[in-house]
Design a protein around this motif. Structure first.
Motif, PDB file in Angstrom:
ATOM      1  N   LEU A  69      54.949  15.014  98.148  1.00  0.00           N
ATOM      2  CA  LEU A  69      55.143  15.118  96.699  1.00  0.00           C
ATOM      3  C   LEU A  69      54.021  14.452  95.897  1.00  0.00           C
ATOM      4  O   LEU A  69      53.432  15.098  95.019  1.00  0.00           O
TER       5      LEU A  69
ATOM      6  N   SER B 123      50.663  16.401  96.399  1.00  0.00           N
ATOM      7  CA  SER B 123      50.604  17.705  95.735  1.00  0.00           C
ATOM      8  C   SER B 123      50.367  17.536  94.241  1.00  0.00           C
ATOM      9  O   SER B 123      49.593  18.292  93.632  1.00  0.00           O
ATOM     10  N   LEU B 124      50.979  16.521  93.630  1.00  0.00           N
ATOM     11  CA  LEU B 124      50.750  16.250  92.207  1.00  0.00           C
ATOM     12  C   LEU B 124      49.318  15.783  91.951  1.00  0.00           C
ATOM     13  O   LEU B 124      48.656  16.242  91.013  1.00  0.00           O
TER      14      LEU B 124
ATOM     15  N   GLU C 129      49.470  15.220  85.411  1.00  0.00           N
ATOM     16  CA  GLU C 129      49.876  15.440  86.801  1.00  0.00           C
ATOM     17  C   GLU C 129      49.362  14.302  87.696  1.00  0.00           C
ATOM     18  O   GLU C 129      50.060  13.858  88.615  1.00  0.00           O
TER      19      GLU C 129
ATOM     20  N   GLY D  22      51.591  11.775  89.862  1.00  0.00           N
ATOM     21  CA  GLY D  22      51.349  11.658  91.294  1.00  0.00           C
ATOM     22  C   GLY D  22      51.224  10.198  91.718  1.00  0.00           C
ATOM     23  O   GLY D  22      51.766   9.794  92.753  1.00  0.00           O
TER      24      GLY D  22
ATOM     25  N   SER E 122      54.612   8.664  91.616  1.00  0.00           N
ATOM     26  CA  SER E 122      55.382   9.145  92.762  1.00  0.00           C
ATOM     27  C   SER E 122      54.987   8.405  94.037  1.00  0.00           C
ATOM     28  O   SER E 122      55.832   8.112  94.888  1.00  0.00           O
TER      29      SER E 122
ATOM     30  N   GLY F 151      60.347  10.237  94.028  1.00  0.00           N
ATOM     31  CA  GLY F 151      59.309  11.263  94.130  1.00  0.00           C
ATOM     32  C   GLY F 151      59.745  12.642  93.698  1.00  0.00           C
ATOM     33  O   GLY F 151      58.987  13.367  93.046  1.00  0.00           O
TER      34      GLY F 151
ATOM     35  N   TRP G 179      58.085  14.866  90.772  1.00  0.00           N
ATOM     36  CA  TRP G 179      57.587  16.196  91.096  1.00  0.00           C
ATOM     37  C   TRP G 179      58.221  17.236  90.171  1.00  0.00           C
ATOM     38  O   TRP G 179      57.535  18.136  89.664  1.00  0.00           O
TER      39      TRP G 179
ATOM     40  N   PHE H  12      55.730  19.457  87.889  1.00  0.00           N
ATOM     41  CA  PHE H  12      55.624  20.896  88.118  1.00  0.00           C
ATOM     42  C   PHE H  12      56.658  21.695  87.330  1.00  0.00           C
ATOM     43  O   PHE H  12      56.456  22.890  87.099  1.00  0.00           O
TER      44      PHE H  12
END
Length: 205
Positions: free
Chosen positions: A137, A140-141, A166, A170, A173, A180, A184, A188
């Protein structure tokens, strides 16, 4: 006075032409809105049906989370839906403006996004293979945010700001892995929806 107005109009048109040639301006606000909705649905499925609980996100390789393959399939479906929707809506917007979706500017935009996204994807697969589910998570952010920040040079300036948001989510997170999934979903999901609505009413209305 009339000549001055004509000059100002000519300058505005030249500036508009230069902007269209140097920036990709066919991003559709609805693409962001729908991507956010897809993400929120994916979070609901991951939480309710795949048991992606806070305990499974504590980056413990001994975690008992057993829905890894289902989670990866869900992620692939989400990515395909979001990218497919963005391409379809951006293509339609470009056609309405008499432009082509695939051009030198869109190629540069894709190049700027490709390196962070591919690097992040490889890193995520490596960490998952070691059992650190929780890192999926924040990574990816973070890498998505870096890709957007890079892409901001070749499209709307708001995209760069979206990338910074983002990245911050992240990092949060990563610092608070038990939350997380919520970070996320915010990044997103909610942020994409807000961004899409803003872009739609500012540039498409």
């Amino acid at each position: 006075m009339k000549k001055e107005k004509d000059y100002m109009q000519d300058i505005a048109e030249i500036r508009s032409m230069m902007e269209r040639s140097s920036k990709f301006l066919s991003l559709a606000g609805w693409a962001g809105i729908l991507a956010g909705i897809y993400a929120l649905v994916a979070v609901y499925i991951a939480y309710e049906y795949l048991a992606l609980t806070p305990e499974a996100l504590l980056s413990d390789p001994e975690s008992s989370f057993s829905g890894l393959w289902e989670l990866l399939i869900l992620g692939i479906i989400l990515l395909a839906l979001a990218v497919g929707t963005a391409i379809f809506l951006s293509s339609r917007k470009a056609s309405e403006k008499g432009e082509k979706l695939w051009n030198p500017t869109s190629r540069r935009l894709l190049e700027q996004m490709a390196v962070p996204l591919i690097t992040g994807g490889i890193l995520i697969l490596m960490t998952i293979s070691l059992g650190y589910i929780g890192l999926l998570l924040p990574f990816s952010l973070l890498f998505y945010g870096l890709a957007l920040f890079n892409a901001g040079k070749y499209t709307y300036s708001e995209v760069k700001f979206l990338g910074l948001i983002e990245i911050v989510l992240g990092l949060l997170s990563f610092r608070f892995p038990q939350w997380g999934l919520y970070f996320w979903a915010t990044g997103f999901g909610a942020v994409h929806i807000i961004y899409g609505i803003y872009m739609h009413y500012r540039y498409e209305k």
